[in-house]
Design a protein around this motif. Sequence first.
Motif, PDB file in Angstrom:
ATOM      1  N   PRO A  16       0.880  -1.176  -0.049  1.00  0.00           N
ATOM      2  CA  PRO A  16      -0.203  -0.096  -0.047  1.00  0.00           C
ATOM      3  C   PRO A  16       1.064   1.299  -0.096  1.00  0.00           C
ATOM      4  O   PRO A  16       1.878   1.346   0.459  1.00  0.00           O
ATOM      5  CB  PRO A  16      -0.923  -0.119   1.218  1.00  0.00           C
ATOM      6  N   GLY A  17       0.306   2.150  -0.872  1.00  0.00           N
ATOM      7  CA  GLY A  17       0.989   3.479  -0.634  1.00  0.00           C
ATOM      8  C   GLY A  17       0.752   4.240  -1.936  1.00  0.00           C
ATOM      9  O   GLY A  17      -0.200   3.665  -2.791  1.00  0.00           O
ATOM     10  N   ARG A  18       1.336   5.306  -2.183  1.00  0.00           N
ATOM     11  CA  ARG A  18       1.080   6.114  -3.505  1.00  0.00           C
ATOM     12  C   ARG A  18       2.610   6.675  -4.133  1.00  0.00           C
ATOM     13  O   ARG A  18       2.351   7.481  -4.720  1.00  0.00           O
ATOM     14  CB  ARG A  18       0.045   7.211  -3.144  1.00  0.00           C
ATOM     15  N   SER A  19       3.549   6.017  -3.978  1.00  0.00           N
ATOM     16  CA  SER A  19       4.669   6.790  -4.435  1.00  0.00           C
ATOM     17  C   SER A  19       5.191   6.059  -5.775  1.00  0.00           C
ATOM     18  O   SER A  19       5.985   6.494  -6.443  1.00  0.00           O
ATOM     19  CB  SER A  19       5.895   6.595  -3.302  1.00  0.00           C
ATOM     20  N   VAL A  20       4.673   4.794  -6.227  1.00  0.00           N
ATOM     21  CA  VAL A  20       4.845   4.358  -7.496  1.00  0.00           C
ATOM     22  C   VAL A  20       3.566   4.154  -8.381  1.00  0.00           C
ATOM     23  O   VAL A  20       2.697   3.462  -7.632  1.00  0.00           O
ATOM     24  CB  VAL A  20       5.643   2.923  -7.394  1.00  0.00           C
ATOM     25  N   GLU A  21       3.607   4.357  -9.431  1.00  0.00           N
ATOM     26  CA  GLU A  21       2.368   4.133 -10.259  1.00  0.00           C
ATOM     27  C   GLU A  21       2.562   3.018 -11.215  1.00  0.00           C
ATOM     28  O   GLU A  21       3.904   3.181 -11.980  1.00  0.00           O
ATOM     29  CB  GLU A  21       1.924   5.356 -11.142  1.00  0.00           C
ATOM     30  N   VAL A  22       1.876   2.092 -11.287  1.00  0.00           N
ATOM     31  CA  VAL A  22       1.999   0.787 -12.120  1.00  0.00           C
ATOM     32  C   VAL A  22       0.801   1.065 -13.224  1.00  0.00           C
ATOM     33  O   VAL A  22       0.026   0.956 -12.784  1.00  0.00           O
ATOM     34  CB  VAL A  22       2.054  -0.454 -11.300  1.00  0.00           C
ATOM     35  N   ARG A  23       1.294   0.801 -14.343  1.00  0.00           N
ATOM     36  CA  ARG A  23       0.486   1.023 -15.533  1.00  0.00           C
ATOM     37  C   ARG A  23       0.368  -0.124 -16.306  1.00  0.00           C
ATOM     38  O   ARG A  23       1.615  -0.602 -16.811  1.00  0.00           O
ATOM     39  CB  ARG A  23       0.869   2.318 -16.380  1.00  0.00           C
ATOM     40  N   VAL A  24      -0.862  -0.611 -16.676  1.00  0.00           N
ATOM     41  CA  VAL A  24      -0.963  -1.746 -17.727  1.00  0.00           C
ATOM     42  C   VAL A  24      -2.149  -1.671 -18.528  1.00  0.00           C
ATOM     43  O   VAL A  24      -3.275  -1.654 -18.392  1.00  0.00           O
ATOM     44  CB  VAL A  24      -1.324  -3.112 -16.807  1.00  0.00           C
ATOM     45  N   PRO A  25      -1.671  -0.620 -19.575  1.00  0.00           N
ATOM     46  CA  PRO A  25      -2.637  -0.332 -20.267  1.00  0.00           C
ATOM     47  C   PRO A  25      -3.104  -1.194 -21.446  1.00  0.00           C
ATOM     48  O   PRO A  25      -2.083  -2.108 -21.582  1.00  0.00           O
ATOM     49  CB  PRO A  25      -1.931   1.026 -21.171  1.00  0.00           C
ATOM     50  N   THR A  59       3.825  -1.774 -18.281  1.00  0.00           N
ATOM     51  CA  THR A  59       4.195  -2.831 -19.002  1.00  0.00           C
ATOM     52  C   THR A  59       2.994  -3.238 -19.750  1.00  0.00           C
ATOM     53  O   THR A  59       1.760  -2.631 -19.665  1.00  0.00           O
ATOM     54  CB  THR A  59       4.528  -3.964 -18.474  1.00  0.00           C
ATOM     55  N   ASP A  60       2.753  -4.059 -20.775  1.00  0.00           N
ATOM     56  CA  ASP A  60       1.405  -4.510 -21.640  1.00  0.00           C
ATOM     57  C   ASP A  60       0.875  -5.824 -20.651  1.00  0.00           C
ATOM     58  O   ASP A  60       1.427  -6.342 -19.725  1.00  0.00           O
ATOM     59  CB  ASP A  60       1.934  -5.222 -22.835  1.00  0.00           C
ATOM     60  N   PRO A  61      -0.249  -5.994 -20.780  1.00  0.00           N
ATOM     61  CA  PRO A  61      -1.075  -7.072 -20.068  1.00  0.00           C
ATOM     62  C   PRO A  61      -0.402  -8.388 -19.895  1.00  0.00           C
ATOM     63  O   PRO A  61      -0.280  -8.885 -18.846  1.00  0.00           O
ATOM     64  CB  PRO A  61      -2.547  -7.013 -20.724  1.00  0.00           C
ATOM     65  N   LEU A  62      -0.019  -8.947 -21.055  1.00  0.00           N
ATOM     66  CA  LEU A  62       0.539 -10.295 -20.940  1.00  0.00           C
ATOM     67  C   LEU A  62       1.858 -10.222 -19.975  1.00  0.00           C
ATOM     68  O   LEU A  62       1.916 -11.324 -19.290  1.00  0.00           O
ATOM     69  CB  LEU A  62       0.795 -10.773 -22.255  1.00  0.00           C
ATOM     70  N   THR A  63       2.558  -9.241 -20.097  1.00  0.00           N
ATOM     71  CA  THR A  63       3.898  -9.363 -19.493  1.00  0.00           C
ATOM     72  C   THR A  63       3.600  -9.065 -18.078  1.00  0.00           C
ATOM     73  O   THR A  63       4.104  -9.612 -17.252  1.00  0.00           O
ATOM     74  CB  THR A  63       4.532  -8.199 -19.969  1.00  0.00           C
ATOM     75  N   TRP A  64       2.595  -8.304 -17.812  1.00  0.00           N
ATOM     76  CA  TRP A  64       2.106  -8.129 -16.178  1.00  0.00           C
ATOM     77  C   TRP A  64       1.801  -9.345 -15.790  1.00  0.00           C
ATOM     78  O   TRP A  64       2.198  -9.594 -14.660  1.00  0.00           O
ATOM     79  CB  TRP A  64       1.172  -6.911 -16.162  1.00  0.00           C
ATOM     80  N   VAL A  65       0.824 -10.181 -16.373  1.00  0.00           N
ATOM     81  CA  VAL A  65       0.584 -11.522 -15.727  1.00  0.00           C
ATOM     82  C   VAL A  65       1.452 -12.381 -15.692  1.00  0.00           C
ATOM     83  O   VAL A  65       1.635 -13.071 -14.573  1.00  0.00           O
ATOM     84  CB  VAL A  65      -0.636 -12.355 -16.755  1.00  0.00           C
TER      85      VAL A  65
END
Length: 125
Positions: free
Chosen positions: A45-54, A78-84
């Motif tokens: 939990p926190g708000r210092s890093v944003e992780v984006r999976v468009p 990263t892309d969706p498959l890479t995130w999984v």
Amino acid sequence: MSSPHSTSAPVRAVLAALDAGESPERTMLRDAVRVLLAGLSERAPGRSVEVRVPPYGAVQVVAGPRHTRGTPPNVVETDPLTWVLLATGRLDWAAGVGDGRIRASGIRADLSGLLPIWDAPGPDR
């Protein structure tokens, strides 16, 4: 690892499709990405890093200075498959960064100590 995310039907469906050499259904991939992002949010939990999976989702995680405006100083994308693959332990953080599948910027953007969310065995394990 014991986690409600490890029993997620979308995560299991995506991994099964990948193991069979097939492309996962778009809705299952979307739902798996969101479940695994939620798992990361619970773990860090926190708000210092944003992780984006468009185009499926983004979360802010990791304790530290809170970001409120503009582009965050610490971003992982990263892309969706890479995130999984990353979130289920099938892709190593360093390998993903090294081959460009993971783009990480900022001093807090290394998520290697927080992953995997769920250690999912591959087809050969």
